[in-house]
Design an enzyme around this catalytic site. Structure first.
Site, PDB file in Angstrom:
ATOM      1  N   ASN A   8       0.860  -1.183   0.000  1.00  0.00           N
ATOM      2  CA  ASN A   8       0.000   0.000   0.000  1.00  0.00           C
ATOM      3  C   ASN A   8       0.898   1.235   0.000  1.00  0.00           C
ATOM      4  O   ASN A   8       1.449   1.597   1.032  1.00  0.00           O
ATOM      5  CB  ASN A   8      -0.898  -0.034   1.252  1.00  0.00           C
ATOM      6  N   TRP A   9       1.009   1.837  -1.178  1.00  0.00           N
ATOM      7  CA  TRP A   9       1.934   2.981  -1.291  1.00  0.00           C
ATOM      8  C   TRP A   9       1.355   4.270  -0.718  1.00  0.00           C
ATOM      9  O   TRP A   9       2.040   5.280  -0.656  1.00  0.00           O
ATOM     10  CB  TRP A   9       2.285   3.214  -2.764  1.00  0.00           C
ATOM     11  N   LYS A  10       0.068   4.253  -0.395  1.00  0.00           N
ATOM     12  CA  LYS A  10      -0.583   5.477   0.116  1.00  0.00           C
ATOM     13  C   LYS A  10      -0.341   6.624  -0.864  1.00  0.00           C
ATOM     14  O   LYS A  10      -0.341   6.403  -2.072  1.00  0.00           O
ATOM     15  CB  LYS A  10      -0.086   5.784   1.532  1.00  0.00           C
ATOM     16  N   GLU A 166      -6.086  -4.508  10.546  1.00  0.00           N
ATOM     17  CA  GLU A 166      -5.094  -3.450  10.716  1.00  0.00           C
ATOM     18  C   GLU A 166      -5.447  -2.621  11.950  1.00  0.00           C
ATOM     19  O   GLU A 166      -6.230  -1.668  11.856  1.00  0.00           O
ATOM     20  CB  GLU A 166      -5.103  -2.523   9.500  1.00  0.00           C
ATOM     21  N   GLY A 227       2.593  -0.945   4.482  1.00  0.00           N
ATOM     22  CA  GLY A 227       2.634   0.461   4.109  1.00  0.00           C
ATOM     23  C   GLY A 227       4.068   0.921   3.946  1.00  0.00           C
ATOM     24  O   GLY A 227       4.722   0.664   2.927  1.00  0.00           O
ATOM     25  N   GLY A 228       4.604   1.583   4.963  1.00  0.00           N
ATOM     26  CA  GLY A 228       5.919   2.231   4.889  1.00  0.00           C
ATOM     27  C   GLY A 228       7.014   1.353   4.303  1.00  0.00           C
ATOM     28  O   GLY A 228       7.760   1.784   3.414  1.00  0.00           O
TER      29      GLY A 228
HETATM   30  P1  PGA Z   1       2.379   0.665   7.813  1.00  0.00           P
HETATM   31  O1  PGA Z   1       0.968   0.899   7.105  1.00  0.00           O
HETATM   32  O2  PGA Z   1       2.928  -0.636   7.293  1.00  0.00           O
HETATM   33  O3  PGA Z   1       3.207   1.855   7.400  1.00  0.00           O
HETATM   34  O4  PGA Z   1       2.126   0.604   9.281  1.00  0.00           O
HETATM   35  C1  PGA Z   1       0.065  -0.162   6.930  1.00  0.00           C
HETATM   36  C2  PGA Z   1      -1.191   0.360   6.284  1.00  0.00           C
HETATM   37  O5  PGA Z   1      -1.621   1.473   6.580  1.00  0.00           O
HETATM   38  O6  PGA Z   1      -1.799  -0.300   5.451  1.00  0.00           O
END
Ligand code: PGA
Length: 250
Positions: A8-10, A166, A227-228
């Site tokens: 998930n690149w956001k 999550e 995510g990150g």
């Molecule tokens: P994160 O994000 O791995 O940076 O905690 C996960 C997400 O929001 O899907």
């Protein structure tokens, strides 16, 4: 079940940056093999260029969008429909990510409409659920997650779906529930789908190359939503490799 690894690149990466990433991802040995599913969820603007790139360099990877609108089309400025996402090659769409629930006020009823719209258009929803820290501290975590699932599904769900557990307090926070707590929550979630076909349940929230083996070693975690750490092709590939080993696929 075939484990699934979602990046998930956001709101990160331009088309140019996405191209560099795919170039580097395609060189990673972890990318070879079809015993797991690798899903990239770039921002809307990069979907087409990522699709073109994966078709030529990494055919095993599939695309997800991070959001959709529930209407098939209409006067909804700034929104994107399920049909548009299908057209640019998405197989999955994330629905109900906590950053949308918390910062953009996305409600359970909107999420339910989005899940239905995705299914109607032939997209597989990745339904994101999870409790806040306060809800957890009050011992309400499991009840909150169950309520979010029931609200999103409406009646019995019969198409394919992925659920991503999550916990809100774990996202981007460098902390996670213990593997035992995750297993317990995943069992609760699985029980909500007892009458439908088996579903894959992912974990998301501060997944790293260091903790992936613990997170996926418990037998109940069918993949992760990252995510990150997914913003680096090398780190994402390491997560896939170590996750597969922990899941029992050497
Ligand atoms: P994160 O994000 O791995 O940076 O905690 C996960 C997400 O929001 O899907």
């Amino acid at each position: 079940m075939r484990p699934c690894f979602v990046a998930n690149w956001k709101m990160y990466k331009t088309c140019g940056e996405a191209e560099d990433y795919l170039q580097s991802l395609s060189l990673q040995p972890a990318l070879r093999g079809f015993d797991r599913e690798i899903v990239l969820a770039p921002p809307f603007t990069a979907l087409s260029s990522v699709r073109a790139r994966i078709e030529s360099t990494a055919p095993g990877i599939v695309l997800a969008a991070q959001n959709l609108h529930f209407a098939p089309e209409g006067a909804y400025t700034g929104e994107v429909s399920a049909r548009m996402l299908r057209e640019v090659g998405c197989r999955y769409v994330m629905v109900g990510h906590s950053e949308r629930r918390v910062h953009l006020g996305e409600s359970d009823s909107q999420i339910r409409l989005k899940v239905a719209a995705a299914g109607d258009a032939g997209l597989i929803p990745i339904l994101c659920v999870g409790e806040t820290l306060q809800q957890r501290q009050m011992g309400e975590g499991a009840a909150v997650v169950q309520r979010q699932i029931e609200a999103a599904l409406g009646s019995t769900w019969e198409s394919e779906m992925l659920v991503a557990y999550e916990p809100v307090w774990a996202i981007g926070a460098n902390r996670t529930p213990s593997p035992t707590e995750i297993v317990a929550m995943h069992r609760r979630i699985r029980a909500c789908f007892a009458t439908s076909a088996p579903i894959r349940i992912l974990y998301g929230g501060s997944v790293t190359p260091e903790n992936i083996a613990d997170l996926m070693g418990g037998g109940e975690v069918d993949g992760v939503l990252v995510g990150g750490q997914s913003l680096s092709a090398e780190n994402f590939a390491t997560i896939i490799e170590r996750g597969m080993k922990a899941y029992g696929h050497p």
